[in-house]
Design an enzyme around this catalytic site. Structure first.
Site, short mmCIF file in Angstrom:
data_model
loop_
_atom_site.label_atom_id
_atom_site.label_comp_id
_atom_site.label_asym_id
_atom_site.label_seq_id
_atom_site.Cartn_x
_atom_site.Cartn_y
_atom_site.Cartn_z
N LYS A 11 0.84 -1.22 0.00
CA LYS A 11 0.00 0.00 0.00
C LYS A 11 0.86 1.26 0.00
O LYS A 11 0.67 2.15 -0.82
CB LYS A 11 -0.90 -0.02 1.23
CG LYS A 11 -1.54 1.32 1.57
CD LYS A 11 -2.31 1.24 2.88
CE LYS A 11 -2.71 2.59 3.41
NZ LYS A 11 -1.59 3.34 4.01
N ASN A 12 1.82 1.32 0.94
CA ASN A 12 2.54 2.59 1.10
C ASN A 12 3.52 2.87 -0.03
O ASN A 12 3.96 4.01 -0.19
CB ASN A 12 3.24 2.63 2.46
CG ASN A 12 2.24 2.82 3.59
OD1 ASN A 12 1.06 3.11 3.35
ND2 ASN A 12 2.68 2.64 4.83
N CYS B 12 -5.57 7.97 8.68
CA CYS B 12 -5.75 7.49 10.05
C CYS B 12 -5.48 8.60 11.05
O CYS B 12 -4.54 9.38 10.89
CB CYS B 12 -4.77 6.35 10.33
SG CYS B 12 -5.25 4.83 9.53
N ARG C 55 -0.47 14.95 12.90
CA ARG C 55 0.18 14.49 11.65
C ARG C 55 0.55 15.71 10.80
O ARG C 55 -0.09 16.01 9.79
CB ARG C 55 -0.72 13.52 10.87
CG ARG C 55 -0.99 12.25 11.65
CD ARG C 55 -1.62 11.17 10.81
NE ARG C 55 -0.64 10.48 9.98
CZ ARG C 55 -0.92 9.40 9.27
NH1 ARG C 55 -2.13 8.89 9.28
NH2 ARG C 55 0.00 8.81 8.53
N ASP D 87 3.37 0.61 12.37
CA ASP D 87 2.11 0.06 11.83
C ASP D 87 1.85 -1.37 12.31
O ASP D 87 0.73 -1.86 12.18
CB ASP D 87 2.12 0.11 10.29
CG ASP D 87 1.98 1.54 9.78
OD1 ASP D 87 1.74 2.45 10.60
OD2 ASP D 87 2.13 1.77 8.57
N ARG E 213 -9.20 0.38 3.57
CA ARG E 213 -8.17 1.28 3.03
C ARG E 213 -6.86 0.56 2.76
O ARG E 213 -6.05 1.05 1.96
CB ARG E 213 -7.91 2.45 4.00
CG ARG E 213 -9.05 3.46 4.06
CD ARG E 213 -8.62 4.75 4.77
NE ARG E 213 -7.23 5.01 4.51
CZ ARG E 213 -6.28 5.11 5.45
NH1 ARG E 213 -6.59 5.00 6.71
NH2 ARG E 213 -5.04 5.32 5.12
#
Ligand code: UD1
Length: 418
Positions: free
Chosen positions: A22-23, A117, A122, A305, A397
């Site tokens: 994903k990232n 999230c 952030r 994570d 997600r």
């Protein structure tokens, strides 16, 4: 709205194939904006964050075609605006990569302040400082970030906090900037190396990704490429923890074992059987789970994570474990949900004290964010009785075909409308 209903207590066995990271994918797809020709990206995970990015880019004029379910052809040469949909960019954190890519290609971009999230504060100050160092002006107004540059020029950028997002975003902005950009104290996560490899496959000149100094020499043109995204370290870790928690025997396929080392080391310390065979990792029960202490750190440290997942596993271990969260200032909210299931966890600032219990018990719980949601899946699978997980859009997600994958391992999970 939908929820997951899990009937726990089944031992997971068999094999599961990990999807693309994903990232990495959420950075590579916007990075195609930089290219002067169409690109083909393989091993793209079909998850909500990718669907959103694809919507954003197609609204801006990109032509997008699926060649198969995980292979996408993107032609960003027909993009006709540098302003992105507020509705979509506000939904995910990684939409910030559109800013770096658009700024580099068109000298301007505006996006909504990114969502994603809620892990505490952030900020994007490091991204902005980096863009400014390259000669851009950046302002935040009306819920938007607006960046402009006559011409970007290479410079030295020192990141005073190790940031994945800022490292990648500055790399994207620097790819076409005139001269040399040096990012110091860069993040070293596997997806940073993957994005750099992707950029280089289009003809960029990025060196040092994976170390804390990245050097980018600006180039004028970027050409078509055919690239495959690396496997997802955290999805792999999730299935490894699921196997360990249920005492099963699961082979997690399509992984890069090197990327998994911080996780495999911790599992071995907890007395979990770990066997590496090429690009597969077998996780199996050796005996009771042992307590362990964990500190989250930027790569190659233990990934933040994975923190909700390892806390869930430690809840089932013998003894008292300490988990220190060093990356995000508010990442223990989900422990309230685990406690509903019988976990014994106390939180003091960024430290969780986890006292192992004999068993967890099914309960209605919330997925408070993406990886917290994954932790609820693990807890539900191991718990006695029925667990219902609400707010599962968070899980959507980041996890491709999670129901199919868990069912194939013998878990009982259903997704139902409410
Ligand atoms: C990325 C990951 C996320 C992961 C995190 C840390 C993506 C899409 N998301 O998030 O899953 O949890 O890395 O591994 O890749 N910071 C600042 N100023 C900034 C940017 C960050 O102070 O401008 C701080 C943050 O508050 C945090 C730390 O730096 O404490 C690390 O954040 P960062 O690595 O930037 O996380 P993301 O890229 O948002």
């Amino acid at each position: 709205m939908e929820k997951y209903v899990i009937h726990g207590g089944k031992v997971l066995n068999g094999s599961v194939t990990v999807s693309g990271a994903k990232n990495a994918a959420v950075a590579i797809i916007p990075a195609v904006v930089l290219c002067d020709e169409p690109c083909i990206i393989e091993n793209v995970p079909m998850i909500r964050d990718i669907e959103i990015l694809i919507k954003i880019l197609s609204e801006m004029g990109a032509e997008i075609e699926f060649l198969d379910k995980n292979t996408v052809k993107l032609d960003c040469t027909k993009i006709h605006t540098t302003s992105c949909s507020y509705e979509y960019t506000s939904k995910m954190r990684a939409s910030y990569y559109i800013l770096g890519a658009m700024l580099s290609k068109y000298g301007q971009a505006d996006i909504a302040l990114p969502g994603g999230c809620n892990l505490g504060n952030r900020p994007m100050d490091l991204h902005i400082k980096g863009f400014e160092k390259l000669g851009a002006t950046v302002e935040i107004k009306g819920g938007k970030i607006i960046a402009r540059a006559e011409a970007l020029k290479g410079n030295n950028v020192f990141l005073d906090t190790v940031s994945v997002g800022a490292t990648i975003n500055i790399m994207l902005a620097a790819v076409k900037a005139e001269g040399l950009t040096v990012i110091e104290n860069a993040a070293k996560e596997p997806h940073i190396v993957d994005v750099a490899n992707f950029l280089n496959s289009m003809g960029a000149n990025v060196k040092g990704a994976g170390t804390d100094v990245i050097r980018i020499k600006g180039v004028e043109k970027l050409k078509a490429t055919h690239y495959s995204v690396i496997p997802d370290q955290i999805e792999a870790g999730t299935y490894m923890v699921m196997a360990a928690a249920t005492g099963g025997d699961v082979t997690v396929k399509n992984v890069i074992p090197k990327h998994m080392e911080p996780i495999t080391a911790k599992l071995r310390e907890m007395n979990v059987g770990v066997e590496i065979n090429g690009d597969a990792i077998r996780i199996f029960k050796k005996g009771p789970l042992n307590k362990a202490n964990v500190k989250t750190m930027p790569y190659p440290g233990f990934p933040t994570d994975m923190q909700p997942l390892i806390v869930t596993l430690l809840s089932l271990a013998n003894g008292v474990s300490t988990v220190i969260e060093n990356v995000w200032d508010s990442r223990f909210k989900y422990t309230e949900e685990l406690k509903k299931m019988g976990a014994k966890i106390s939180i003091n600032g960024n430290v969780a004290i986890v006292e192992g219990v004999e068993a967890l018990y099914g309960s209605p719980v919330l997925a408070t964010d993406l990886r917290a949601g994954a932790a609820m899946l693990v807890a539900g699978l191991v718990a006695e009785g029925k667990t219902e997980i609400m707010d599962i859009y968070h899980i959507d997600r980041g996890y491709e075909k999670v129901v199919d994958k868990i069912e194939a391992l013998g878990g009982t999970i259903r997704r139902i409308s409410i």
